[in-house]
Write an enzyme that holds these catalytic residues in place. Sequence first.
Site, mmCIF file in Angstrom:
data_model
loop_
_atom_site.group_PDB
_atom_site.id
_atom_site.type_symbol
_atom_site.label_atom_id
_atom_site.label_comp_id
_atom_site.label_asym_id
_atom_site.label_seq_id
_atom_site.Cartn_x
_atom_site.Cartn_y
_atom_site.Cartn_z
ATOM 1 N N HIS A 53 0.855 -1.198 0.000
ATOM 2 C CA HIS A 53 0.000 0.000 0.000
ATOM 3 C C HIS A 53 0.881 1.235 0.000
ATOM 4 C CE1 HIS A 53 0.698 -1.533 4.124
ATOM 5 N NE2 HIS A 53 1.106 -0.279 4.326
ATOM 6 N N GLN A 97 -4.347 3.822 4.045
ATOM 7 C CA GLN A 97 -3.301 3.053 3.343
ATOM 8 C C GLN A 97 -3.919 2.244 2.193
ATOM 9 O OE1 GLN A 97 -2.117 1.118 6.985
ATOM 10 N NE2 GLN A 97 -0.083 2.037 6.920
ATOM 11 N N ASP A 151 -4.419 -0.050 -0.936
ATOM 12 C CA ASP A 151 -3.567 -1.127 -1.475
ATOM 13 C C ASP A 151 -3.172 -0.829 -2.912
ATOM 14 O OD1 ASP A 151 -4.191 -2.432 0.905
ATOM 15 O OD2 ASP A 151 -4.358 -4.386 -0.077
ATOM 16 N N ARG A 179 13.126 -6.211 4.085
ATOM 17 C CA ARG A 179 12.125 -6.927 4.880
ATOM 18 C C ARG A 179 10.787 -6.580 4.227
ATOM 19 N NH1 ARG A 179 7.373 -5.073 7.686
ATOM 20 N NH2 ARG A 179 6.877 -6.575 9.283
ATOM 21 N N ASP A 231 7.073 -6.177 3.814
ATOM 22 C CA ASP A 231 5.900 -5.991 4.651
ATOM 23 C C ASP A 231 4.712 -6.754 4.051
ATOM 24 O OD1 ASP A 231 4.886 -4.310 6.916
ATOM 25 O OD2 ASP A 231 3.532 -3.543 5.393
ATOM 26 N N LEU A 255 0.136 -8.526 -0.246
ATOM 27 C CA LEU A 255 0.703 -7.910 -1.451
ATOM 28 C C LEU A 255 0.311 -8.671 -2.710
ATOM 29 C CD1 LEU A 255 2.831 -5.992 -2.818
ATOM 30 C CD2 LEU A 255 4.560 -7.681 -2.223
ATOM 31 N N GLU A 300 -2.109 -11.167 -2.999
ATOM 32 C CA GLU A 300 -3.524 -11.519 -3.150
ATOM 33 C C GLU A 300 -4.293 -10.222 -3.380
ATOM 34 O OE1 GLU A 300 -4.280 -14.645 -3.238
ATOM 35 O OE2 GLU A 300 -2.398 -15.457 -2.461
ATOM 36 N N GLU A 329 7.533 -10.982 5.810
ATOM 37 C CA GLU A 329 6.523 -11.060 6.864
ATOM 38 C C GLU A 329 5.370 -11.888 6.311
ATOM 39 O OE1 GLU A 329 3.817 -8.161 9.726
ATOM 40 O OE2 GLU A 329 4.075 -7.639 7.621
ATOM 41 N N HIS A 377 8.592 -5.134 16.421
ATOM 42 C CA HIS A 377 8.100 -3.773 16.619
ATOM 43 C C HIS A 377 6.583 -3.709 16.700
ATOM 44 C CE1 HIS A 377 7.812 -4.789 12.454
ATOM 45 N NE2 HIS A 377 7.020 -3.765 12.234
ATOM 46 N N ASP A 378 5.897 -4.790 16.347
ATOM 47 C CA ASP A 378 4.432 -4.809 16.405
ATOM 48 C C ASP A 378 3.978 -5.384 17.738
ATOM 49 O OD1 ASP A 378 3.878 -3.641 13.940
ATOM 50 O OD2 ASP A 378 4.154 -5.534 12.872
HETATM 51 C C1 NOJ Z 1 3.132 -4.795 9.120
HETATM 52 C C2 NOJ Z 1 3.994 -3.869 9.908
HETATM 53 O O1 NOJ Z 1 4.877 -4.627 10.694
HETATM 54 C C3 NOJ Z 1 3.066 -3.011 10.731
HETATM 55 O O2 NOJ Z 1 3.765 -2.255 11.663
HETATM 56 C C4 NOJ Z 1 2.260 -2.146 9.787
HETATM 57 O O3 NOJ Z 1 1.307 -1.394 10.516
HETATM 58 C C5 NOJ Z 1 1.514 -3.001 8.767
HETATM 59 N N1 NOJ Z 1 2.337 -4.036 8.202
HETATM 60 C C6 NOJ Z 1 1.035 -2.136 7.636
HETATM 61 O O4 NOJ Z 1 2.134 -1.699 6.877
#
Ligand code: NOJ
Length: 553
Positions: A108, A173, A175, A203, A205, A210, A212, A244, A311-312
């Site tokens: 996105h 955001q 897509d 990395r 995201d 992405l 689908e 990811e 970080h999430d």
């Molecule tokens: C995964 C990222 O790790 C997260 O922090 C983010 O909010 C979402 N993707 C959207 O980009």
Amino acid sequence: MRLTYTSDVWYKNAVVYCLDVETFKDGNGDGVGDFRGLTQEIDYLAGLGVTCLWLMPFFPTPNKDDGYDITDFYSIDPRLGTLGDFVEFMRTASDRGLRVIADLVVNHTSDQHPWFKESRSGRDSPRRDWYVWSDTPEPDDPKQVVFPDKEDSVWEYDEGSGQYYLHSFYRHQPDLNVGNPEVRDEIARILGFWMELGLSGFRVDAVPFLIENVNPQLANPHEFLADLRAFMTRRKGGSILLGEVNLPYKDLVRYFGDGLGDQITMCFDFIGMQRAWLSMARSDAGPLASALRERPEPPKDCQWAMFLRNHDELTLDKLTKAEQKEIFAAFGPSKDMQIYDRGLRRRLPSMLGGDLRRIKMAYSLLFSLPGTPVIFYGEEIGMGENLDEEGRMAVRIPMQWSKDGGFSQAEPVREVPEGSFAPDRVNVADQKRDTSSLLRWFQLLIERYRECPELAWGEYTVLDTGHPAVIAHRSDADGATVVVAHNLCDTAQDVELKLAGLERYRLTDLLVDGTVDVSADGVVQLPMGPHGCRWLRAAPPEIAPEDASVKAR
Ligand code: NOJ
């Protein structure tokens, strides 16, 4: 496989350190971290022993999702510096032998990106098809909504152009549509641009999102990933995609590239991570051991990326509701620690109650697990979270360099925590002086991990330990073996391991002085201290060093 060419596949035993430039070090005194500040700390990172930096998004952004909402893929957020600062940083990192990868967020853009502004300007806009539009979107499946606290649909109506656009994440955001070949070309151009500036990879995201939900549906969505990987390899051999991909193992393996290993180079092991937390909550090796036993072997030259926190939120989405509750009860009992009904917005050291012995064991386990360890900045000193910060920002707080914080001379972009995880209790400067600190422990673990490529490369076997709280495995490669064991509970345990093929071998402890011998029938008795950790290198008796007796650790 031979260990001789390990540097060609450098990522297979890299130590990846994720950081956000915004919160790492402020070099110009405006309260926001920047590339100049980060460059000043490269020697710290090199000294820690990490080998690859993963930079969270550093591009221009309205910052409504901490930079995961990009308005220009080809430049630097002016708050963090200039392209010139970036190049100086890259040059310094490379001088110290550090590779750099960056977040590639191309599922996105921000709704403020010029592409989206153009796309929404009218149905006949040349960029209309760069995003996914629909007159009649499919009804939402609640499971599709990633941020249920803020969104209740993945479609948003655009008044101006009278259609709905898809947003897998926040409504700001939209897509991108990789069904459109122009978008696919542009994505390759973005990769090419940053690779020219020295990046060793990305990395990626939200990979499943992405490929689908695009329009028209790609005949083979995975071909796009393979094309990207081939493009990268043509430009620079050894460049990687770290994906990811939070899916069950059976679905995830396709992202490596159906046995060929030509798509995503490394995938995060989300299942192993979640089961590791369940194991820690229960002091029971079972859940983690079962994940390791079930986990498919990645195709040649691919690798698992191991982590305990990122970080999430600590997502527990692949566990049952009852299992999630167990983890909440153990590590995040109060409501304000929980988020999206499936996770915790806490860092590991605070979840483990600041118990240094247990924290050391958890990271020892992480570094010993088969794969490439990925750590989040501040883990090496045991930073906690600040629950006063909004949502996931609780864990994305300024790096704690010294007693007074040391991140910036000005009011920092986010607040550090108070109490037992405040900078006066948890900081780099103090831990550098303390040989028993967590920082020193990380240095030791990283050194040993790098010296034991078997752990990353080898064929692993989860061992029966005879004790539910002790998890052990061995990794074998090129005739060399490392055996590791971790005690998840806080009482000492003696375990017995059966080590086929290592009869009469001597095991040398790699974390403290000591050896232990394997009996003639291949059994070794291993005393484990409370939350003890053992990393043992096996050597045949004739070459094993003469050494001291076994102690419980
Ligand atoms: C995964 C990222 O790790 C997260 O922090 C983010 O909010 C979402 N993707 C959207 O980009």
